[in-house]
Design an enzyme around this catalytic site. Sequence first.
Site, short mmCIF file in Angstrom:
data_model
loop_
_atom_site.label_atom_id
_atom_site.label_comp_id
_atom_site.label_asym_id
_atom_site.label_seq_id
_atom_site.Cartn_x
_atom_site.Cartn_y
_atom_site.Cartn_z
N LEU A 12 0.84 -1.21 0.00
CA LEU A 12 0.00 0.00 0.00
C LEU A 12 0.87 1.26 0.00
CD1 LEU A 12 -2.79 -1.21 2.46
CD2 LEU A 12 -2.87 -1.17 -0.04
N SER A 129 1.80 1.28 -16.13
CA SER A 129 2.50 2.54 -16.39
C SER A 129 1.59 3.74 -16.21
CB SER A 129 3.05 2.56 -17.81
OG SER A 129 3.66 3.81 -18.05
N GLY A 131 2.71 6.19 -13.54
CA GLY A 131 3.12 6.84 -12.30
C GLY A 131 1.99 6.85 -11.28
N LYS A 183 6.37 -4.21 -20.70
CA LYS A 183 6.56 -3.04 -19.81
C LYS A 183 8.04 -2.63 -19.79
CE LYS A 183 5.60 0.21 -16.83
NZ LYS A 183 6.72 0.54 -16.04
N HIS A 186 8.66 -0.79 -22.91
CA HIS A 186 8.02 0.52 -22.72
C HIS A 186 9.00 1.45 -21.99
CE1 HIS A 186 6.09 3.36 -19.97
NE2 HIS A 186 5.11 3.49 -20.86
N ASN A 187 9.60 0.95 -20.92
CA ASN A 187 10.52 1.79 -20.14
C ASN A 187 11.79 2.11 -20.93
OD1 ASN A 187 8.61 1.40 -18.14
ND2 ASN A 187 10.13 1.23 -16.53
N GLU A 190 10.87 4.85 -23.02
CA GLU A 190 10.75 6.01 -22.12
C GLU A 190 12.13 6.64 -21.89
OE1 GLU A 190 8.48 5.21 -18.42
OE2 GLU A 190 10.25 5.87 -17.33
N TYR A 191 13.13 5.82 -21.59
CA TYR A 191 14.49 6.33 -21.37
C TYR A 191 14.97 7.07 -22.62
CZ TYR A 191 15.88 3.69 -17.08
OH TYR A 191 16.02 3.19 -15.81
N LYS A 261 16.32 2.85 -12.15
CA LYS A 261 16.08 1.64 -11.36
C LYS A 261 16.40 0.38 -12.15
CE LYS A 261 12.40 3.73 -8.77
NZ LYS A 261 11.80 4.39 -9.96
N ARG A 447 37.85 -11.25 -40.01
CA ARG A 447 37.67 -12.46 -39.18
C ARG A 447 38.35 -13.66 -39.83
NH1 ARG A 447 32.58 -14.33 -38.97
NH2 ARG A 447 32.84 -15.33 -36.94
C1 6PG Z 1 5.93 4.13 -15.70
C2 6PG Z 1 7.35 4.40 -15.33
C3 6PG Z 1 7.64 3.86 -13.98
C4 6PG Z 1 8.92 4.39 -13.38
C5 6PG Z 1 10.10 3.56 -13.80
C6 6PG Z 1 11.27 4.28 -14.37
O1 6PG Z 1 5.74 3.51 -16.74
O2 6PG Z 1 5.04 4.56 -14.97
O3 6PG Z 1 8.22 3.80 -16.25
O4 6PG Z 1 7.58 2.48 -14.05
O5 6PG Z 1 9.05 5.73 -13.49
O6 6PG Z 1 10.44 2.87 -12.64
O7 6PG Z 1 12.12 4.64 -13.39
P1 6PG Z 1 13.68 4.91 -13.50
O8 6PG Z 1 13.86 6.11 -14.36
O9 6PG Z 1 14.02 5.19 -12.07
O10 6PG Z 1 14.37 3.70 -14.01
#
Ligand code: 6PG
Length: 470
Positions: A12, A129, A131, A183, A186-187, A190-191, A261, A447
């Site tokens: 929680l 995803s 937040g 997921k 996805h991240n 995102e990066y 992370k 090679r």
């Molecule tokens: C999401 C985000 C979420 C979080 C990640 C990325 O989809 O809501 O990706 O999962 O912000 O943990 O975090 P870091 O930038 O710390 O790797």
Amino acid sequence: MIKNCEIGVVGLGVMGRNFLLNIAGHGFSAAGYNRTPEKLALLKEEGKGLPVTGTGDPKEFVALLRRPRAVIILVPAGAAADSVIESLIPFLEKGDLLIDAGNSHYKDTERRAAALAAQGLFFMGAGISGGEEGARKGPSIMIGGDKNAYERVRPIFEAAAAKAGGEPCAALLGSGSSGHFVKMVHNGIEYAFMQLIAETYDFMRRGLGLDNEELSAVYSGWNKGELNSYLIEITARIFSRADEKTGKKLVDAIRDAAGQKGTGMWTTQAALELRTPVPTIDAAVAMRDLSFYETERAAAAGLFGTPAGTSDADSGEKNLARLRNALHAAMLLTYAQGMALLSAASKKRGYGLDLETVARIWRGGCIIRSAMLEDLRSAYLREPALPVLFLDPGIAKKIKDCHEDLRAIVSSAALAGLPVPAFMSALGYFDAWRSGRLPANLIQAQRDYFGAHTYERTDAKGTFHTEWEK
Ligand code: 6PG
């Protein structure tokens, strides 16, 4: 205390609590479990008027749930997830379903699913995803695992998910660990988007001399067009935010060392294992790592001088439009990398992913939501087995319109000494795909030269070796 709850939520913290309240807000009775009394107190307070209950005891928690039980776990990935699962197992019965909705590594999901299946329990991995706010108001939910087990919780997930074009942004994407794999990718995207946007910031700030107010206006303008997306929208807001302490813009007071992370790094690792290049994601992970070497960066700046960064471009409309187009091309090329990785993973791991569905549920709720996903969705509707995203005529047209601007931005950044590795990688990726003939023939010759690894010929079948020094 409510009994016979339709769903249980373990963990929680803000994400878990918000997701539970979201579910209960749609009329589903929900029980929460957390050992910390303060968290339970918060649930009680925030859940006033909703069909919500909570406990700090695993046995009591399980007893509060309707059978066969369905439990969503929202705790930090890794050891915490394992320990929560262990704590519940003694009280669960055959046929009960556990859904790990944290950012777990897909290989952990496979391990847990196998261990729990041996005990007659269902285990699914779901990526959520959006937040904290998304969890409360409607996230995008990427689920993987058993179809029949999913049917039991589908109404709950579909109700709690964001809606885009009237459709829920939640779906069973495939079998096994596919939810967590999607997921993770996805991240990774995102990066890459965050790094690309950060590079446009540097280009405009150091290169074109724009101040924070002007930057905010540029991003907010971009958000009204083809780049319309969550990350551009929040970027515009960030540049106008004042620091309560100093009254100046907050962004300038933030240390330039980017945390992580690990999900971006996992994407890069998975891509290497699957031999599916995702260079813009790799560059984004590398730049977060590099940002932490502050002492060495200062030493290098002292030794070589910090690039003045004054780009030859001026800050006129034409250049800003060029930068916007470059970002558009680079974002599409990043989606292409992520989708290619999903396609490779689906083949290798037998996920059975439908990329149109992935694009559909990314349109709302999640961090990489953008107007471009409508184009992706149309592309996969036209050709579900599309091997490379930009071979779709619709996406190809957009990249044709933008890639010269991407080239112009990369070259002007290079000349000005502005670091734009994510942009460079996107351009290199694109140019490599369309090169026809790559210089890999030379690598094969090398090679064979030093290791007799043999090569194939363009004009004859078979493998060949040459005694190069003869
Ligand atoms: C999401 C985000 C979420 C979080 C990640 C990325 O989809 O809501 O990706 O999962 O912000 O943990 O975090 P870091 O930038 O710390 O790797």
